[in-house]
Design a protein around this motif. Structure first.
Motif, PDB file in Angstrom:
ATOM      1  N   GLY B 146      90.376 -23.474  54.879  1.00  0.00           N
ATOM      2  CA  GLY B 146      90.779 -23.956  56.195  1.00  0.00           C
ATOM      3  C   GLY B 146      89.958 -25.172  56.524  1.00  0.00           C
ATOM      4  O   GLY B 146      89.098 -25.582  55.753  1.00  0.00           O
ATOM      5  N   ARG B 147      90.257 -25.765  57.666  1.00  0.00           N
ATOM      6  CA  ARG B 147      89.489 -26.942  58.055  1.00  0.00           C
ATOM      7  C   ARG B 147      88.110 -26.532  58.539  1.00  0.00           C
ATOM      8  O   ARG B 147      87.898 -25.383  58.950  1.00  0.00           O
ATOM      9  CB  ARG B 147      90.228 -27.713  59.148  1.00  0.00           C
ATOM     10  N   ASN B 148      87.180 -27.489  58.507  1.00  0.00           N
ATOM     11  CA  ASN B 148      85.836 -27.232  59.011  1.00  0.00           C
ATOM     12  C   ASN B 148      85.877 -26.957  60.505  1.00  0.00           C
ATOM     13  O   ASN B 148      86.724 -27.452  61.228  1.00  0.00           O
ATOM     14  CB  ASN B 148      84.941 -28.455  58.769  1.00  0.00           C
ATOM     15  N   PHE B 150      83.346 -26.937  64.055  1.00  0.00           N
ATOM     16  CA  PHE B 150      82.093 -27.529  64.521  1.00  0.00           C
ATOM     17  C   PHE B 150      81.426 -26.575  65.493  1.00  0.00           C
ATOM     18  O   PHE B 150      81.944 -26.324  66.571  1.00  0.00           O
ATOM     19  CB  PHE B 150      82.339 -28.892  65.161  1.00  0.00           C
ATOM     20  N   LEU B 151      80.273 -26.010  65.071  1.00  0.00           N
ATOM     21  CA  LEU B 151      79.549 -25.019  65.850  1.00  0.00           C
ATOM     22  C   LEU B 151      80.503 -23.901  66.280  1.00  0.00           C
ATOM     23  O   LEU B 151      80.480 -23.435  67.412  1.00  0.00           O
ATOM     24  CB  LEU B 151      78.899 -25.678  67.071  1.00  0.00           C
ATOM     25  N   GLY B 152      81.384 -23.558  65.357  1.00  0.00           N
ATOM     26  CA  GLY B 152      82.309 -22.467  65.613  1.00  0.00           C
ATOM     27  C   GLY B 152      83.582 -22.899  66.318  1.00  0.00           C
ATOM     28  O   GLY B 152      84.545 -22.145  66.372  1.00  0.00           O
ATOM     29  N   ALA B 153      83.619 -24.130  66.856  1.00  0.00           N
ATOM     30  CA  ALA B 153      84.816 -24.578  67.569  1.00  0.00           C
ATOM     31  C   ALA B 153      85.789 -25.194  66.577  1.00  0.00           C
ATOM     32  O   ALA B 153      85.413 -26.017  65.745  1.00  0.00           O
ATOM     33  CB  ALA B 153      84.442 -25.596  68.642  1.00  0.00           C
ATOM     34  N   ASP B 154      87.034 -24.781  66.686  1.00  0.00           N
ATOM     35  CA  ASP B 154      88.039 -25.197  65.714  1.00  0.00           C
ATOM     36  C   ASP B 154      88.701 -26.505  66.161  1.00  0.00           C
ATOM     37  O   ASP B 154      89.887 -26.548  66.458  1.00  0.00           O
ATOM     38  CB  ASP B 154      89.086 -24.083  65.600  1.00  0.00           C
ATOM     39  N   ILE B 155      87.906 -27.594  66.177  1.00  0.00           N
ATOM     40  CA  ILE B 155      88.445 -28.820  66.777  1.00  0.00           C
ATOM     41  C   ILE B 155      89.212 -29.687  65.795  1.00  0.00           C
ATOM     42  O   ILE B 155      89.870 -30.629  66.191  1.00  0.00           O
ATOM     43  CB  ILE B 155      87.310 -29.668  67.412  1.00  0.00           C
ATOM     44  N   LEU B 156      89.123 -29.392  64.497  1.00  0.00           N
ATOM     45  CA  LEU B 156      89.816 -30.255  63.534  1.00  0.00           C
ATOM     46  C   LEU B 156      91.253 -29.803  63.279  1.00  0.00           C
ATOM     47  O   LEU B 156      92.048 -30.533  62.711  1.00  0.00           O
ATOM     48  CB  LEU B 156      89.063 -30.297  62.204  1.00  0.00           C
ATOM     49  N   THR B 157      91.577 -28.576  63.680  1.00  0.00           N
ATOM     50  CA  THR B 157      92.897 -28.055  63.353  1.00  0.00           C
ATOM     51  C   THR B 157      94.011 -28.574  64.267  1.00  0.00           C
ATOM     52  O   THR B 157      95.055 -28.988  63.767  1.00  0.00           O
ATOM     53  CB  THR B 157      92.872 -26.518  63.336  1.00  0.00           C
ATOM     54  N   PRO B 158      93.840 -28.549  65.612  1.00  0.00           N
ATOM     55  CA  PRO B 158      94.931 -29.092  66.451  1.00  0.00           C
ATOM     56  C   PRO B 158      95.171 -30.554  66.102  1.00  0.00           C
ATOM     57  O   PRO B 158      94.226 -31.331  66.005  1.00  0.00           O
ATOM     58  CB  PRO B 158      94.390 -28.949  67.875  1.00  0.00           C
ATOM     59  N   ARG B 159      96.445 -30.912  65.900  1.00  0.00           N
ATOM     60  CA  ARG B 159      96.732 -32.244  65.363  1.00  0.00           C
ATOM     61  C   ARG B 159      96.266 -33.357  66.276  1.00  0.00           C
ATOM     62  O   ARG B 159      95.736 -34.367  65.834  1.00  0.00           O
ATOM     63  CB  ARG B 159      98.228 -32.384  65.113  1.00  0.00           C
ATOM     64  N   LEU B 160      96.484 -33.157  67.574  1.00  0.00           N
ATOM     65  CA  LEU B 160      96.128 -34.219  68.506  1.00  0.00           C
ATOM     66  C   LEU B 160      94.615 -34.418  68.526  1.00  0.00           C
ATOM     67  O   LEU B 160      94.107 -35.540  68.525  1.00  0.00           O
ATOM     68  CB  LEU B 160      96.639 -33.858  69.901  1.00  0.00           C
ATOM     69  N   SER B 161      93.898 -33.304  68.500  1.00  0.00           N
ATOM     70  CA  SER B 161      92.437 -33.372  68.506  1.00  0.00           C
ATOM     71  C   SER B 161      91.934 -34.065  67.231  1.00  0.00           C
ATOM     72  O   SER B 161      91.050 -34.926  67.276  1.00  0.00           O
ATOM     73  CB  SER B 161      91.903 -31.942  68.638  1.00  0.00           C
ATOM     74  N   PHE B 162      92.552 -33.721  66.102  1.00  0.00           N
ATOM     75  CA  PHE B 162      92.152 -34.354  64.833  1.00  0.00           C
ATOM     76  C   PHE B 162      92.429 -35.855  64.875  1.00  0.00           C
ATOM     77  O   PHE B 162      91.618 -36.666  64.413  1.00  0.00           O
ATOM     78  CB  PHE B 162      92.914 -33.702  63.667  1.00  0.00           C
ATOM     79  N   HIS B 163      93.572 -36.194  65.473  1.00  0.00           N
ATOM     80  CA  HIS B 163      93.938 -37.609  65.599  1.00  0.00           C
ATOM     81  C   HIS B 163      92.834 -38.382  66.317  1.00  0.00           C
ATOM     82  O   HIS B 163      92.401 -39.434  65.867  1.00  0.00           O
ATOM     83  CB  HIS B 163      95.258 -37.711  66.377  1.00  0.00           C
ATOM     84  N   ALA B 229      89.496 -34.653  53.063  1.00  0.00           N
ATOM     85  CA  ALA B 229      89.606 -33.279  52.569  1.00  0.00           C
ATOM     86  C   ALA B 229      90.118 -32.372  53.674  1.00  0.00           C
ATOM     87  O   ALA B 229      90.955 -31.493  53.449  1.00  0.00           O
ATOM     88  CB  ALA B 229      88.240 -32.795  52.073  1.00  0.00           C
ATOM     89  N   ASN B 230      89.640 -32.584  54.901  1.00  0.00           N
ATOM     90  CA  ASN B 230      90.096 -31.763  56.022  1.00  0.00           C
ATOM     91  C   ASN B 230      91.544 -32.059  56.385  1.00  0.00           C
ATOM     92  O   ASN B 230      92.296 -31.158  56.740  1.00  0.00           O
ATOM     93  CB  ASN B 230      89.191 -31.999  57.238  1.00  0.00           C
ATOM     94  N   ALA B 231      91.909 -33.340  56.301  1.00  0.00           N
ATOM     95  CA  ALA B 231      93.272 -33.708  56.681  1.00  0.00           C
ATOM     96  C   ALA B 231      94.284 -33.063  55.738  1.00  0.00           C
ATOM     97  O   ALA B 231      95.314 -32.574  56.171  1.00  0.00           O
ATOM     98  CB  ALA B 231      93.421 -35.224  56.662  1.00  0.00           C
ATOM     99  N   MET B 232      93.967 -33.079  54.425  1.00  0.00           N
ATOM    100  CA  MET B 232      94.930 -32.558  53.456  1.00  0.00           C
ATOM    101  C   MET B 232      94.703 -31.078  53.184  1.00  0.00           C
ATOM    102  O   MET B 232      95.553 -30.426  52.584  1.00  0.00           O
ATOM    103  CB  MET B 232      94.821 -33.339  52.144  1.00  0.00           C
ATOM    104  N   GLU B 233      93.547 -30.560  53.589  1.00  0.00           N
ATOM    105  CA  GLU B 233      93.109 -29.193  53.269  1.00  0.00           C
ATOM    106  C   GLU B 233      93.196 -28.953  51.763  1.00  0.00           C
ATOM    107  O   GLU B 233      93.521 -27.861  51.299  1.00  0.00           O
ATOM    108  CB  GLU B 233      93.924 -28.152  54.048  1.00  0.00           C
ATOM    109  N   PHE B 234      92.928 -30.019  51.019  1.00  0.00           N
ATOM    110  CA  PHE B 234      93.070 -29.966  49.559  1.00  0.00           C
ATOM    111  C   PHE B 234      92.279 -31.132  48.987  1.00  0.00           C
ATOM    112  O   PHE B 234      92.240 -32.204  49.589  1.00  0.00           O
ATOM    113  CB  PHE B 234      94.559 -30.093  49.210  1.00  0.00           C
TER     114      PHE B 234
END
Lengths: 307, 320
Positions: B146-148, B150-163, B229-234
């Motif tokens: 899965g994506r990394n 940050f301090l337990g917060a899943d901020i890289l997964t929501p697309r808008l947040s990642f953007h 790596a996080n963007a593609m999860e691969f």
């Protein structure tokens, strides 16, 4: 490792080295004489292989295919010069790298469209299908020996032309100081065109000869191109002698490394990881040699004199 | 204010603003956001490369290796069960910077085309090393759990947040490189690019400056790799392949090598054009390749214009 196995690897290395030399010779001359980096040189090798394979397949004779591939490679090289390269001579190396990278994309994709992505099957050339027993326990394919002999003959011919003829004198002079040669009244434009054409033909020849030995696939030129660059950088840019010595060295390091590294790693590791680590180290070996040579002599082993 | 209106600065500022506004202007779907984040990540690597090419005259053909290290650090930590971004991202940056430092010690001894070739050689060495990492899938690559976080917060997964995280880091990288190239450090680099002899006569040794620039650019590219790596999860060795390095160089030159912001514009133009063409036809490279050639021949100053850089070759010859 037995003596016959070692001998086999030496011959394989020699054969790879000869093919590399044929590609690197054109590259180093173009680079040395015209200060022009041609990344598309590897694509010309690939094109030579495809042309020889498909024409040879259609005519039912490998040798006719090879014969037809040579003038076609030459013509293709000249066409590329006219279309693209001549607009780049006055530009810096970066622009040349990038523009010829664009040319690679086109040729690779064109080949994929014309011939498909699957490897082309090239039968062993007629007359050279068997093997020759060189020593007890070692039978070597005669066509691979033919590659070595043909390559050495071309190398000798090139040496004669470059070192012992008036034309070669101009080429060498052009490599060390092109403006001076121009000032002495030599049409360097025509000289350059000739060098580009012959370079493309040599690359096509190497590709055509490699067809029955290696897989003829799209992108086969990239691997060879990068090894050829390693060769000319180790040898010293613009030096045919350097390219020859470095090509043989790289060919030997590459194939001996692939054969021996896994066994060497067995001394430290178990069988399975040793095989993987060995393969990885073997792939890196030529690049490590190149980095070492450049760290020791930043202009290669035999730099063409650039006063 | 007039400085802000210069095309070399206006274009990238407009580009950043457009990127910030894009999700709200009808480009908020999955396809568009994936594409834009890819463009921004590659843009970040291109900006760092631009510091080397434009700032120091060091045309590296192995910059993708730094991205590869960043991406593989994230993958290796993922394999070890560590998905904390506060560990993975700094580790990726440090690893890439360390690789740049070690290879830079050797590579920076050479110059000109030898530098292009030795960076290519180091890139290939890394590529083959990554291909041999069987624990991370070798040639086939490795899919992250899965994506990394940050301090337990899943901020890289929501697309808008990642953007917006990509956008923020891109702007920050650009800011850092712009600041560096305007500082005394950047002036020494540029001076050493133009006339190394004079710089040495003034008492500067160009080597430590170049090495530091190489390490900083490597670190930024490592960050870009971690994001990729996080963007593609691969991850796969293709991240570090040499055509990728050539593409990065291309983005820099397409945008205009004379100015740092060019890389940003170049990366956006490159990725959007590439994806746009690939969307329309399967043999897109037959169109893309000639476009690249034409761009090099007819746009010597890149999209952001500016100084014609064909001058430099003549100068270099005059020096020799």
């Amino acid at each position: 490792m037995t003596a016959s196995l070692l001998m086999l690897q030496l011959l394989n290395g020699l054969q790879l080295g000869i093919l590399l030399f044929l590609v690197a010779a054109g590259l180093t001359l173009v680079f040395g004489v015209m200060d022009f980096i041609n990344l598309a040189h590897g694509a010309q090798y690939m094109l030579g292989a495809y042309l020889a394979a498909s024409i040879g397949g259609a005519l039912g004779s490998f040798w006719l295919g090879l014969l037809a591939a040579l003038p076609l490679s030459l013509a293709f090289g000249l066409a590329l010069e006219w279309l693209v390269f001549r607009h780049l001579y006055a530009r810096d190396h970066l622009a040349q790298v990038l523009a010829t990278f664009g040319v690679i994309l086109v040729i690779d994709e064109g080949v994929r469209q014309l011939w498909g992505s699957a490897p082309l099957n090239v039968p062993q050339p007629e007359g050279f299908s068997g093997g020759i027993t060189l020593m007890a326990g070692l039978t070597y394919p005669s066509f691979r020996l033919a590659i070595i002999v043909a390559g050495l003959a071309v190398a000798a011919l090139m040496w004669l032309v470059v070192e012992r003829s008036r034309l070669g004198m101009l080429i060498r002079a052009g490599a060390s100081n092109a403006p001076m040669v121009r000032a002495l009244g030599v049409d360097t434009g025509r000289l350059f065109l000739g060098v580009i054409g012959v370079g493309a033909m040599l690359a096509g020849f190497a590709g055509a000869m490699a067809g029955p030995v290696f897989a003829v696939v799209p992108g086969m030129g990239d691997q060879v191109l990068i090894l050829a660059f390693v060769v000319i950088v180790i040898g010293g840019i613009g030096s045919i002698r350097g390219a020859f010595i470095a090509a043989l060295a790289v060919g030997l390091v590459e194939s001996l490394g692939r054969a021996m590294m896994p066994e060497l790693m067995r001394l430290f590791l178990d069988a399975a990881p040793a095989r993987q680590a060995g393969a990885a180290v073997a792939s890196m070996l030529v690049y490590a040699v190149m980095a070492a040579v450049l760290a020791w002599r930043p202009a290669g082993l035999f730099p063409a004199a650039r006063a | 204010m007039t400085r802000l209106l210069r095309p070399s600065l206006l274009l990238p500022l407009l580009a950043l603003a457009a990127l910030a506004a894009a999700p709200f202007l009808g480009f908020g779907d999955r396809f568009a956001l994936t594409l834009l984040s890819r463009a921004m990540i590659l843009g970040m690597a291109a900006v760092s490369l631009s510091l080397l090419v434009g700032g120091a005259g060091l045309a590296s053909l192995g910059h993708a290796a730094m991205m590869g290290i960043g991406a593989y650090v994230v993958a290796a930590l993922d394999l070890a069960g560590i998905t904390e971004g506060a560990i993975a991202f700094p580790a990726a940056i440090l690893a890439a910077a360390a690789f740049a430092g070690i290879t830079g010690l050797v590579a920076l001894r050479t110059s000109g085309v030898y530098f292009i070739m030795i960076t290519l050689a180091f890139g290939q060495m890394l590529f083959f090393t990554l291909s041999a990492l069987s624990a991370l899938g070798g040639d086939d690559g490795y899919t992250l759990y899965g994506r990394n976080t940050f301090l337990g917060a899943d901020i890289l997964t929501p697309r808008l947040s990642f953007h917006f995280i990509c956008l923020g880091l891109l702007a920050a990288s650009w800011g850092l490189c712009a600041m560096l190239s305007r500082s005394r450090f950047g002036r020494v680099l540029r001076a050493a690019r133009e006339t190394p002899l004079r710089v040495e006569a003034l008492g500067f040794s160009p080597f430590p400056y170049r090495l530091l620039a190489y390490v900083i650019a490597g670190g930024i590219a490592g960050l870009a790799g971690a994001l990729l790596a996080n963007a593609m999860e691969f991850v796969s060795p293709a991240v570090a392949s040499w055509p990728r390095s050539a593409e990065l160089l291309f983005m820099v030159v397409l945008g205009g090598v004379a100015q740092l912001p060019g890389a940003l514009v170049g990366a956006l133009a490159f990725v959007l054009l590439e994806e746009g063409l690939a969307h329309v036809m399967s043999a897109w490279k037959l169109v893309f390749g000639p476009l690249l050639v034409l761009a090099v021949i007819f746009l010597p100053g890149g999209l952001t214009g500016g100084l014609p850089w064909r001058r430099r070759k003549q100068e270099r010859r005059a020096d020799a």
